[in-house]
Design an enzyme around this catalytic site. Structure first.
Site, PDB file in Angstrom:
ATOM      1  N   ASP A  71      22.373  61.170  22.772  1.00 25.24           N
ATOM      2  CA  ASP A  71      23.304  61.897  23.629  1.00 25.24           C
ATOM      3  C   ASP A  71      24.752  61.496  23.422  1.00 25.24           C
ATOM      4  OD1 ASP A  71      22.892  59.418  24.775  1.00 25.24           O
ATOM      5  OD2 ASP A  71      22.219  60.183  26.711  1.00 25.24           O
ATOM      6  N   ASP A 482      24.474  49.977  30.414  1.00 25.59           N
ATOM      7  CA  ASP A 482      23.050  50.259  30.642  1.00 25.59           C
ATOM      8  C   ASP A 482      22.103  49.096  30.413  1.00 25.59           C
ATOM      9  OD1 ASP A 482      23.806  52.804  31.284  1.00 25.59           O
ATOM     10  OD2 ASP A 482      23.166  53.701  29.412  1.00 25.59           O
TER      11      ASP A 482
END
Length: 886
Positions: A71, A482
């Site tokens: 992404d 993340d």
């Protein structure tokens, strides 16, 4: 797991870093620049994975040809000989950084050399550029670009649906692309060189994740989400007649053309109330399989169904493996075994707890089996085993209570593909990696199949900060989105674990004490728990600090040069300072909240700050700051600055925006005044590395624009002249968050990316980044050992060993030997070097933990494999001395 990746780009854009046209150099300020004068080799500091892989695409006519899309981190091609992935979009430059987000991929079955990528990261204002379709005739080694008149959203909601880009399998000059934002369906008839809207397509979509989101992110129309051809309705060289299109519309999700796209109609009898995430056709048996969810994903989805559509009769059959009332997730990841088309699989992509689920049918969906089932809750029976020894951090260091397991089978599992040439091979993407198996058909025979990471070479972390200490076992510390970040002792090997205790979801800043690199601090984001952590052993182990009141996020942090104190500028609170390790904090005065803070690398009581065009200095350990009289600095907050090691008050500042001051500044008097370098047009990060031979000043590295060229630059003469050290093939999109040289290796530079991980480069003749070895010491004295298995899973385990000096004299180096009782094998060991021969293991110190005082101890850990029994070693020897075992 991916929301923080949005913020890296958002913050940059909000500050104006990536928008507009930079000013030209003033007359007479031409830079002395040698472009690409030095030959560099570029690699990733290995992490392996680290982000969401929403799409995996196998070529249907050539064996072993596969691609993956990410992404925010570009696209990759599978390399069968090495079982690794090769990055394909490293040539994307600074101005086109949004093209590192890949919303769809298509591999040409007629001409396998051709591959296409639809690129663009955001459809709202965060990405200033439009999307594009890239086309390659050499499998992604080089690309041509067709710009589109609208944006694409590789990192937008709904990005796991697809594929939105498809090639006509009979006439490969024809391609279709589904667009978001109400832009409709688009077609190319010249192999992707030009595109035109299919104006008679009746539905541009209407589904949005959250209509109240004023940023335009969650409120964007997710649009046209997949295109599928029925290859049996065409002949070679003639356009395929039947085409199915998926639309983000809960009531009208599937359309069809039976005349090559001349006319379109809603597919009669279709289910309503759901979005079709995938539409996969089995042309052999005449079935279109559709995976439905009530939401667009990839995070959300509370209900789902699987349906089968018979293309010849128009009959719809609900083939859901679970009753709708029993779902708490949506379905995705539909794939058909092309060798045995009655075999299909699907995923419960949004099942976050206790795990994702994978379903398999061998009778076209009439009956199903699951990857795991409950035996007696909370106990589970798995059809698979997981071997994460190549990426042991995938356990997250967790030891969850059943029914959760570590490592997890996955989450956000929108992509799952069976190799069309090999029924035993399957790959699927998660929010952190690509998993796969090469003995999948064991599922059907009742024996277990083995799932392993199949992700080497694919690096997808967003990097917020980097630090390379001058000594100690750590070569590099990274602050990542993340997954927190890692301590690399060997750049060529995957670290055993991300930072834990605590495990931040995102690390925003880190620092080490310049003259005492064993002291390290990091700050970050965490839903519950402290936002700051400390280490006293060079980052090998950590402990959480105490937050001041009102802290909501990590912000930036600075360690005093000797590690005696810290200054922290957290989100949600003003700047704070402490002595020791943050058991209590006091508010700094004279500096605004949200300032970026750094430390002087010589004077432990001197700290610096920057906020909104003002530079601040503290000479009392962060208690009080005074605004500098320096003028002409960037007025915004897109600034990164660092103090030079070894010289008090030597500060370099990079940053700005194209509508104001932008460049590189230098101060030699602790920020009282700054001089702007006239030969640097723009600069966004600055770092230092080992000085060149014969040079008296450290090497400078910057991500900058110099002489009209954007790139990574090096100076060995305090910025008087610059050399571009990257090239157009190695640009990695946006590289403005952090950069640092290596204080131990001349020429080595570490570069942050927003989705391609940590890049490091070595000039010709640089070393390979390995761990190195030391002579074997000959320790003496009494010793004691504690051996503890900290985590165990089918076929693998993790263990910690503590070696204590129980004698009366210090050790200057140590070795520890033992034998495994059941044939266990070490797969990776940290905080020590090791060798293994058969069952016999020898571990020895690394440089930074060689000295162990009497009464002190040293710890190291490892991951290993086992089968049958995982018994503990009963005897340990340090040299010739037998240690007490507890």
């Amino acid at each position: 797991m991916r929301r923080t990746r949005i913020l890296t780009a958002v913050l940059a854009l909000a500050a104006g870093l990536l928008a507009g046209t930079p000013p030209a150099l003033a007359a007479g300020s031409a830079s002395k620049v040698t472009l690409a004068a030095d030959t560099y080799s570029w690699k990733n500091a290995r992490i392996d994975g680290g982000g969401f892989v929403p799409g995996i695409v196998f070529n249907r006519s050539e064996k072993n040809l596969a691609y993956a899309r990410t992404d925010i981190g570009g696209a990759y091609r599978w390399q069968e000989s090495s079982k690794t992935w090769t990055p394909l979009l490293d040539s994307v430059g600074w101005d086109d950084w949004g093209h590192t987000g890949v919303v769809s991929l298509a591999s040409d079955a007629v001409n396998p050399d051709k591959v296409y990528a639809a690129v663009g990261t955001y459809t709202n204002s965060w990405d200033p550029g439009n999307g594009a379709v890239l086309r390659s005739s050499d499998r992604g080694a080089s690309w041509q670009k067709a710009d589109l008149p609208f944006k694409l959203g590789g990192n937008m909601p709904g990005r796991g649906m697809g594929e939105r880009l498809a090639i006509d399998p009979n006439k490969n000059s024809v391609l279709y692309l589904g667009a978001p934002s109400g832009k409709g369906l688009w077609r190319s008839t010249d192999s992707g060189a030009s595109w035109a809207q299919v104006t008679n397509f009746p539905n541009v979509g209407n589904y949005v994740q959250d209509a109240t989101d004023t940023s335009g992110y969650a409120s964007d129309n997710q649009g046209i989400v997949w295109v599928t051809f029925d290859e049996k309705t065409g002949t070679s060289g003639s356009a395929t007649q039947t085409i199915y299109v998926g639309v983000a519309d809960l009531q009208n999700s599937v359309y069809r053309s039976t005349d090559g796209g001349a006319t379109w109609s809603r597919l009669a009898g279709q289910p309503t109330g759901y979005l079709a995430h995938k539409g996969v056709l089995d042309a052999t048996n005449g079935y279109l399989y559709l995976a439905y969810s009530d939401k667009g994903g990839p995070y959300d989805g509370g209900k789902g169904r699987l349906w089968r559509y018979a293309t010849a009769t128009g009959t719809w059959t609900n083939i859901s493996p679970v009753a709708e009332a029993d779902t708490y997730y949506g379905f995705s990841g539909v794939t058909v075994d092309r060798q045995h088309p009655a075999t299909l699989m699907a995923t419960a992509y949004s099942s976050w707890w206790p795990d994702t689920q994978i379903f398999r049918s061998t009778d076209s969906g009439a009956t199903w089996t699951r990857a795991w089932d409950y035996t007696s809750y909370p106990s589970r029976s798995n059809r698979y085993t997981m071997d994460v020894s190549s990426s042991p951090w995938l356990t997250w260091g967790a030891n969850p209570s059943p029914p959760e397991q570590a490592p997890k089978l996955g989450w956000m599992t929108e992509s799952l593909e069976i190799d069309p040439f090999n029924s035993n091979r399957m790959m699927y993407g998660t929010g952190a990696t690509i998993y796969g198996t090469e003995n999948l058909t064991n599922w059907d025979s009742g024996s277990q199949f083995t799932i392993r990471p199949m992700v080497q070479g694919l690096e997808e972390t967003a990097v917020n900060d980097l630090a390379a200490p001058p000594s100690g076992g750590a070569k590099l510390f990274s602050a990542l989105g993340d997954i927190g970040g890692f301590r690399h002792t060997d750049l060529t090997k995957v670290p055993s674990m991300m930072y834990t205790q605590p495990n931040f979801t995102t690390t925003t800043s880190l620092d080490f004490a310049e003259t005492n690199p064993n002291t390290v601090v990091r700050v970050g984001d965490l839903d519950s728990g402290p936002h700051i952590a400390f280490s006293t052993d060079n980052g090998a182990n950590w402990f959480g600090g105490t937050d001041p009141s009102s802290v909501s996020g990590g912000g930036t942090v600075a360690a005093a040069s000797d590690g005696s104190r810290f200054v922290w500028s957290p989100a949600g609170a003003g700047v704070q300072y402490t002595t020791g390790f943050g058991s209590s904090w006091s508010s700094s005065s004279g500096i605004p909240a949200g300032a970026t803070v750094e430390s002087d690398r010589v004077d432990p009581k001197t700290f610096y700050g920057f906020k909104s065009g003002k530079f601040y200095v503290s000479s009392d350990g962060g208690a009080t700051f005074t605004a500098s009289s320096a003028t002409g600095l960037p007025s915004g907050d897109s600034v990164r600055f660092k103090a030079l090691p070894g010289t008090k008050g030597d500060v370099w500042l990079a940053g700005g925006a194209s509508d104001g001051a932008y460049g590189l500044w230098h101060s030699t008097n602790g920020g009282t005044t700054f001089t702007k370098l006239s030969n640097v047009e723009q600069a966004d990060a600055i770092g230092f590395g080992k000085a060149a031979t014969g040079a008296s000043y450290q090497t400078l590295y910057t991500s900058a624009k110099i002489a009209g060229v954007r790139g990574i630059f090096r100076s060995t003469d305090q910025g008087s002249t610059w050399t571009r050290i990257n090239d157009d093939a190695h640009q990695w999109g946006w590289t403005g968050a952090a950069i640092t040289g290596d204080p131990r290796v001349f020429g080595r530079v570490y570069i942050s990316t927003n989705g391609r991980g940590v890049i490091y480069g070595d000039t010709s003749g640089g070393d390979d980044g390995g761990g190195g070895t030391d002579p074997t010491p000959t320790p003496t004295g009494a010793c004691a050992v504690t051996y503890k298995i900290t985590n165990q899973w089918s076929g693998g385990f993790q263990a910690d060993i503590q070696l204590s000096n129980t004698g009366s004299s210090a050790w200057n180096g140590w070795t520890l030997g033992w034998s495994f009782p059941n044939g266990q094998t070490i797969t990776q060991l940290w905080n020590a070097d090791h060798t293994q021969s058969g069952t016999t293991v020898t571990a020895k110190n690394v440089t930074w933990n060689a000295n162990v005082a009497a009464g002190s101890s040293v710890s190291f850990g490892f991951t290993g494999s086992w089968s049958g029994t995982n018994g503990k070693p009963t005897s340990f020897k340090m040299g010739d001395q037998t240690c007490t075992v507890s």
